[in-house]
Motif scaffolding. Structure first.
Motif, mmCIF file in Angstrom:
data_model
loop_
_atom_site.group_PDB
_atom_site.id
_atom_site.type_symbol
_atom_site.label_atom_id
_atom_site.label_comp_id
_atom_site.label_asym_id
_atom_site.label_seq_id
_atom_site.Cartn_x
_atom_site.Cartn_y
_atom_site.Cartn_z
ATOM 1 N N THR A 76 62.537 8.116 23.687
ATOM 2 C CA THR A 76 62.620 9.569 23.861
ATOM 3 C C THR A 76 63.248 10.231 22.633
ATOM 4 N N LEU A 77 63.911 9.412 21.812
ATOM 5 C CA LEU A 77 64.590 9.943 20.620
ATOM 6 C C LEU A 77 63.623 10.751 19.762
ATOM 7 N N LYS A 78 64.064 11.958 19.348
ATOM 8 C CA LYS A 78 63.255 12.780 18.444
ATOM 9 C C LYS A 78 63.970 12.910 17.101
ATOM 10 N N VAL A 79 63.287 12.509 16.051
ATOM 11 C CA VAL A 79 63.854 12.617 14.709
ATOM 12 C C VAL A 79 63.076 13.699 13.971
ATOM 13 N N ILE A 107 73.111 16.693 14.837
ATOM 14 C CA ILE A 107 72.881 15.653 13.820
ATOM 15 C C ILE A 107 72.661 14.289 14.480
ATOM 16 N N LEU A 108 73.700 13.772 15.132
ATOM 17 C CA LEU A 108 73.661 12.364 15.553
ATOM 18 C C LEU A 108 72.599 12.064 16.608
ATOM 19 N N ALA A 109 72.345 13.027 17.516
ATOM 20 C CA ALA A 109 71.382 12.742 18.588
ATOM 21 C C ALA A 109 69.938 12.779 18.087
ATOM 22 N N HIS A 110 69.760 13.075 16.793
ATOM 23 C CA HIS A 110 68.409 13.117 16.245
ATOM 24 C C HIS A 110 68.263 12.235 15.013
ATOM 25 N N MET A 128 67.336 12.550 25.450
ATOM 26 C CA MET A 128 66.104 12.516 26.252
ATOM 27 C C MET A 128 64.964 13.216 25.517
ATOM 28 N N GLY A 129 65.253 13.807 24.350
ATOM 29 C CA GLY A 129 64.189 14.442 23.572
ATOM 30 C C GLY A 129 64.143 15.949 23.703
#
Lengths: 316, 316
Positions: free
Chosen positions: A3-6, A37-40, A311-312
């Motif tokens: 689900t990670l969005k970069v 920052i970190l969650a992406h 979760m994106g």
């Protein structure tokens, strides 16, 4: 599916570090910026950020996060920022300690990770705790649980797709016989579950179903209150249908009076880069509610924002 | 200390390959030339030779050696040429097969290799046999032997020197109690032997000796004919004093009516690059005969020449 969005263009590690430093500066902390920052950032990017942070400021990012943040939000950010193998080593070590002991977390790490990831966890465990993971697991468990858990954490399963059908048939028979005899800790049953490849175990489960008309996990429900039987069923689920196992962990964590944040954080953090999308599908199918909505309804503040970001949600 | 002698200036891999190719050419084989080259190259060099051989001639060196040589000489050259991790995977696999089954070989590989080498062996096993080593070991053993062997081959012991003395004292007591109770397959005893680091086990053995006045292995001699007890003693020796274990394997192999070439080849080939010098010292101390002389007196022909070359004889 993760689900990670970069973002399509990721800032350089030094830009990220500068922003993080800003988020820590002055009175109060800019939690939104930390999440942004970190969650992406993916595992490799987070690692680079940690290295650059140390080179630039001579301090550890994890330590600074630790002192700036608190409670559930602190835990989710710290666990997320850690390298995945180091994170699992940390969770496993925590799970062998008296107050936080959990055979479930150990089983989950042993059964849902790839063989090579599990080795990396064992290596990280050596490096950090100067002991082996199996040493601590064996020392902190006993009886039936030890008999199953130690070989689970020690396994280095073959990861190929090749399946021996004759073997699957004969081992399905062995498993069936042991279940009929209620010999749930039998050596042969443990041997099959702890050494065969996941593909082979899957074939054995299918053969079991074909030959005896029930799923193995169903036949293991003789005594619904027996803790070891529950554990055995979950082990088989983790090895063959991990998304169903995780769906249930999330369901119980969310439905619980007061939410089980430890479990919620653990599942979101460890699966966001792996298969959280698939788990969310399973969750919606089983609960008729989207997972993100269920999480949003059960959490609050920065903790909630961080979980939803993983979760994106939001712009990457 | 290794016995392997590598010349101060080593020919290039392509020169070595050319010479090996010459040794295979025409009628008959030039065994002396094969020994001169292969018995004086270390693992990395032998690997390079194999790669160069394949690039140059489009054939596998191991296959050509296999078809050019025969009997004991063939086995010693093939095993020696193999990469150490692949060689151990081969020996372990052989040891799980019906005709050549040997719990001893499996235990030896599990207990005398470093943790990282053992992982490399497990990786090589996956690659070659499309199965895990613990899967085959568990499938081919049973009862007491399985209970000890499976965790031994699955272990990834911590390799540092740190020792917890309090733990050594308390675990020496546990071991003593189990031995007094003749509970030789007790879970706690197996746990200690299969998970603790070698440094920690060594401390436990010393504490045992201090507290109870005997070596553990001595107290495990209750019934000298019991095969499992013999195996347990050897396991402890392999983990704490491998040179003594190997000295005995060589002594029995050489003293046996007709020589046990399988054991002799295995020990020389697997230890020549590791600690054969140390094993030879132990052999001389125990038998009052130098190991090379004992081997020379018990073998003949090219097989003898190859073993002595690996022992460091002749010009490198």
């Amino acid at each position: 599916m993760a689900t990670l969005k970069v973002p399509s263009t990721v800032p350089s590690p030094s830009e990220d570090c500068e922003q993080l430093r800003k988020a820590f500066a002055g009175w109060g902390t800019n939690e939104a910026l930390i999440i942004e920052i970190l969650a992406h950032r993916n595992g490799a990017q987070r690692k680079k950020i940690q290295e650059t942070y140390f080179e630039t400021y001579g301090e550890h990012l994890l330590k600074d996060l630790d002192s700036e943040l608190s409670s559930d939000f602190q835990r989710v950010v710290l666990l997320w920022t850690l390298d995945p193998a180091q994170r699992d080593a940390y969770l496993a070590n925590e799970a062998t300690k008296k107050l936080t002991a959990s055979n479930w977390v150990l089983m989950e790490i042993a059964c849902t990770r790839s063989s090579h990831h599990l080795l990396a966890v064992r290596n990280a465990y050596h490096a950090k705790y100067k002991k082996s993971i199996e040493e601590d697991v064996a020392h902190h468990t006993s009886g039936d649980f030890r008999k199953l858990l130690v070989p689970l954490v020690s396994a280095f399963r073959y990861e190929g797709d090749e399946v021996n059908m004759t073997l699957a048939k004969s081992e399905a028979k062995i498993v069936h016989q042991k279940i009929c005899d209620k010999a749930y800790t039998d050596d042969e049953l443990i041997r099959i579950l702890t050494t065969r490849s996941k593909a082979q175990l899957n074939a054995t489960c299918n053969q079991y179903n074909n030959q005896f008309g029930n799923a193995i996990t169903k036949d293991l429900k003789a005594d619904p209150e027996d803790e070891y039987l529950k554990f055995l069923r979950s082990t088989i689920k983790c090895l063959t249908v991990p998304e169903k196992y995780y769906e249930k962990v999330l369901r119980l964590a969310i439905n619980k009076l007061g939410t089980d944040e430890l479990a919620l954080t653990r599942v979101v953090v460890t699966r966001a880069e792996v298969d959280l999308q698939r788990i969310a599908e399973e969750y919606q199918r089983r609960n008729s509610v989207p997972l993100d909505r269920a999480i949003a309804g059960d959490t609050s503040g920065d903790y909630k924002k961080m979980l939803l970001a993983l979760m994106g949600h939001g712009d990457a």
